[in-house]
Scaffold this motif. Structure first.
Motif, PDB file in Angstrom:
ATOM      1  N   GLY A  43     -19.050   6.354 -12.507  1.00 23.42           N
ATOM      2  CA  GLY A  43     -20.056   6.404 -13.562  1.00 23.42           C
ATOM      3  C   GLY A  43     -21.360   7.018 -13.128  1.00 23.42           C
ATOM      4  O   GLY A  43     -21.429   8.166 -12.693  1.00 23.42           O
ATOM      5  N   CYS A  44     -22.433   6.210 -13.223  1.00 21.34           N
ATOM      6  CA  CYS A  44     -23.795   6.714 -13.096  1.00 21.34           C
ATOM      7  C   CYS A  44     -24.025   7.588 -11.880  1.00 21.34           C
ATOM      8  O   CYS A  44     -24.554   8.700 -11.990  1.00 21.34           O
ATOM      9  CB  CYS A  44     -24.801   5.563 -13.021  1.00 21.34           C
ATOM     10  N   ILE A  45     -23.627   7.121 -10.711  1.00 20.47           N
ATOM     11  CA  ILE A  45     -24.034   7.801  -9.480  1.00 20.47           C
ATOM     12  C   ILE A  45     -23.268   9.109  -9.268  1.00 20.47           C
ATOM     13  O   ILE A  45     -23.888  10.168  -9.125  1.00 20.47           O
ATOM     14  CB  ILE A  45     -23.924   6.849  -8.277  1.00 20.47           C
ATOM     15  N   PRO A  46     -21.937   9.106  -9.252  1.00 20.89           N
ATOM     16  CA  PRO A  46     -21.272  10.409  -9.057  1.00 20.89           C
ATOM     17  C   PRO A  46     -21.548  11.391 -10.179  1.00 20.89           C
ATOM     18  O   PRO A  46     -21.725  12.594  -9.928  1.00 20.89           O
ATOM     19  CB  PRO A  46     -19.786  10.043  -8.975  1.00 20.89           C
ATOM     20  N   SER A  47     -21.612  10.906 -11.415  1.00 17.10           N
ATOM     21  CA  SER A  47     -21.842  11.844 -12.525  1.00 17.10           C
ATOM     22  C   SER A  47     -23.202  12.518 -12.404  1.00 17.10           C
ATOM     23  O   SER A  47     -23.340  13.716 -12.689  1.00 17.10           O
ATOM     24  CB  SER A  47     -21.717  11.127 -13.878  1.00 17.10           C
ATOM     25  N   ARG A  83     -18.509  16.727  -1.656  1.00 19.51           N
ATOM     26  CA  ARG A  83     -19.824  16.225  -1.231  1.00 19.51           C
ATOM     27  C   ARG A  83     -20.113  14.889  -1.896  1.00 19.51           C
ATOM     28  O   ARG A  83     -20.618  13.945  -1.264  1.00 19.51           O
ATOM     29  CB  ARG A  83     -20.910  17.235  -1.604  1.00 19.51           C
ATOM     30  N   VAL A  84     -19.789  14.783  -3.180  1.00 21.76           N
ATOM     31  CA  VAL A  84     -20.035  13.553  -3.934  1.00 21.76           C
ATOM     32  C   VAL A  84     -19.197  12.404  -3.378  1.00 21.76           C
ATOM     33  O   VAL A  84     -19.716  11.334  -3.011  1.00 21.76           O
ATOM     34  CB  VAL A  84     -19.733  13.763  -5.427  1.00 21.76           C
ATOM     35  N   PHE A  85     -17.894  12.607  -3.298  1.00 22.46           N
ATOM     36  CA  PHE A  85     -17.019  11.476  -2.991  1.00 22.46           C
ATOM     37  C   PHE A  85     -16.884  11.193  -1.498  1.00 22.46           C
ATOM     38  O   PHE A  85     -16.515  10.073  -1.116  1.00 22.46           O
ATOM     39  CB  PHE A  85     -15.662  11.674  -3.662  1.00 22.46           C
ATOM     40  N   HIS A  86     -17.241  12.160  -0.657  1.00 23.29           N
ATOM     41  CA  HIS A  86     -17.288  11.846   0.768  1.00 23.29           C
ATOM     42  C   HIS A  86     -18.436  10.884   1.074  1.00 23.29           C
ATOM     43  O   HIS A  86     -18.399  10.173   2.083  1.00 23.29           O
ATOM     44  CB  HIS A  86     -17.434  13.121   1.599  1.00 23.29           C
TER      45      HIS A  86
END
Length: 451
Positions: A43-47, A83-86
């Motif tokens: 939700g909020c953070i990765p998006s 970059r986001v999910f690492h």
């Protein structure tokens, strides 16, 4: 049957409850998915991390209006995604281990109530003096003929895809449609948005909603007052049949994003078996202190309210923690308003009454609207579409609502939120405060002075 002082169901906002003050309690957390909940993982953070990259691409393309001629050679979706999910993915294991290392039992299977204050987790039953239910929500999957036969995405999955689809049909016109329409469109996908209502972001102030619909329609194909009647798969992706005021249309796209809302996970928890009262939307009914119908059971976050806002859940966690620690001084949430923002392009922020709310409820009000272009920084931006709108009580001279569409909207609205929470008059916040010149906050100042 293990018995605890405290069991927290859900390790999103619920995991934040367990701080040092509650350390003396024998506690457990039950989380069948990932620690961090929706906000951190889906939700909020990765998006927002994707939105920042999308904004960079769009800003480069739009820079010619400033005399800066730039092009975007390539958007490396996999690099952005990784970059986001690492950064995000390791947080789950870290949080889980942290809890276990500090004496909190963690159960990683789903919990279901079998009786009041009794849950079954895997092959065990757990009881506790206190339960805090914070099991969150999930995307609604509408009953559309053929939808169950085709691959489709929701906000849970769209950020994990391997490549940007050449084209995407987005069903829905709310926050998720606005944000991911912006992200995927900025990265090169041809976007079609199918919205049941006459505008996008229907819950926003009508003037903001209308402006956003106008601007989104310049970037994407937007079908309004439209209903999806069927979905089929084909060799290239999906075929979506839509009934519009002008007649049926057949849309073909490489990908389908379903974003029609979210529902609380109380059905998966079998909250009714736990004696918990539910409202007609499936949320657990609580009082102002977040106590449920069962003594000793509390609920917070998406499980218990309609806000679906992480900052509200954070405030609820602080409140519930206080009430658990101080049963002789039970408090209710002090916040008068629930602000929100939509991180799309342009950004949108809102707090309090919309003008349509005020008209519907016959609330006496005055309105001031000020364009970004009326302020010096708006000139610098060459902005012709953004504005600040403020509604005020003409007798008490206090703010009833504020709505902003444009760059930095989520930041610009903050002093107006504080004024509403602190019950400050327009006179004080307009004239007794210095606004930095030529910062964009002068647009807010001018809107206040206009009242």
């Amino acid at each position: 049957m293990p018995h605890y002082d405290l069991v927290v169901l859900g390790a999103g906002s619920g995991n934040m409850l367990l701080d040092d003050e509650l350390a003396p309690l024998r506690s457990a957390v039950v989380e069948p998915d990932r620690f961090g909940g929706t906000c951190l993982n889906r939700g909020c953070i990765p998006s927002k991390m994707f939105v920042v990259a999308a904004d960079a691409a769009e800003d480069a393309r739009a820079a010619a209006r400033l005399g800066v001629h730039a092009t975007v050679e390539h958007v490396d979706w996999k690099a952005v995604r990784d970059r986001v999910f690492h950064r995000i993915d390791p947080q789950h294991e870290s949080a889980l281990n942290y809890r276990r290392e500090n004496g909190i039992d963690v159960y990683t299977e789903a919990a279901r109530f079998v009786a009041p204050k009794v849950v079954r987790v895997g092959g065990e039953r757990l009881t506790a003096d206190i339960f805090v239910v914070a099991v969150g929500s999930r995307p609604v999957v509408p009953d559309i003929p053929g939808l169950d036969t085709v691959p489709f995405h929701t906000s849970d999955t769209i950020m994990r895809i391997d490549e940007v689809p050449a084209s995407t049909v987005v069903i829905g016109g709310g926050f998720i449609a606005a944000e991911f329409g912006h992200v995927l469109g900025a990265f090169g996908s041809d976007i079609t948005i199918v919205q049941r209502g006459p505008r996008l972001l229907m819950e926003e102030d009508e003037q903001v909603s209308a402006r956003f619909t106008e601007l989104a329609s310049r970037r994407h194909r937007v079908l309004l007052d439209a209903v999806v009647t069927s979905v089929e798969g084909d060799a290239d992706g999906v075929t979506v049949t839509v009934t519009c005021p002008s007649g049926d249309q057949v849309l073909r796209a490489a990908a389908l994003l379903v974003s029609v809302g979210r529902r609380p996970n109380t059905d998966r928890l079998d909250a009714a078996a736990g004696g918990l009262d539910l409202d007609r939307h499936g949320h657990i009914v609580t009082d102002g202190a977040y106590r449920t119908s069962v003594p000793g059971v509390w609920a917070l976050g998406d499980t218990a309210n309609h806000f679906q806002l992480k900052h509200m859940a954070n405030a609820e966690v602080r409140l519930v923690r206080h009430n658990l620690l101080h049963p002789e001084d039970v408090r209710t949430l002090p916040h008068k308003v629930a602000p929100h923002a939509v991180f799309t392009s342009p950004q949108i922020a809102s707090v309090g009454l919309t003008e349509q709310d005020a008209r519907r409820d016959h609330i006496d009000h005055v309105v001031s609207v000020r364009a970004y272009g009326d302020a010096a920084y708006g000139w610098a931006l060459e902005d012709t579409t953004s504005f600040v709108k403020i509604l005020a009580d003409p007798v008490r001279r206090t703010i009833l609502g504020a709505h902003i569409i444009g760059p930095q909207a989520a930041t610009l609205v903050q002093p107006l939120i504080q004024a509403m929470e602190l019950d400050l008059t327009l006179d004080r916040i307009a004239r007794d405060v210095l606004y930095i010149h030529p910062a964009l906050t002068e647009v807010v100042e001018q809107a206040l002075l206009g009242l």
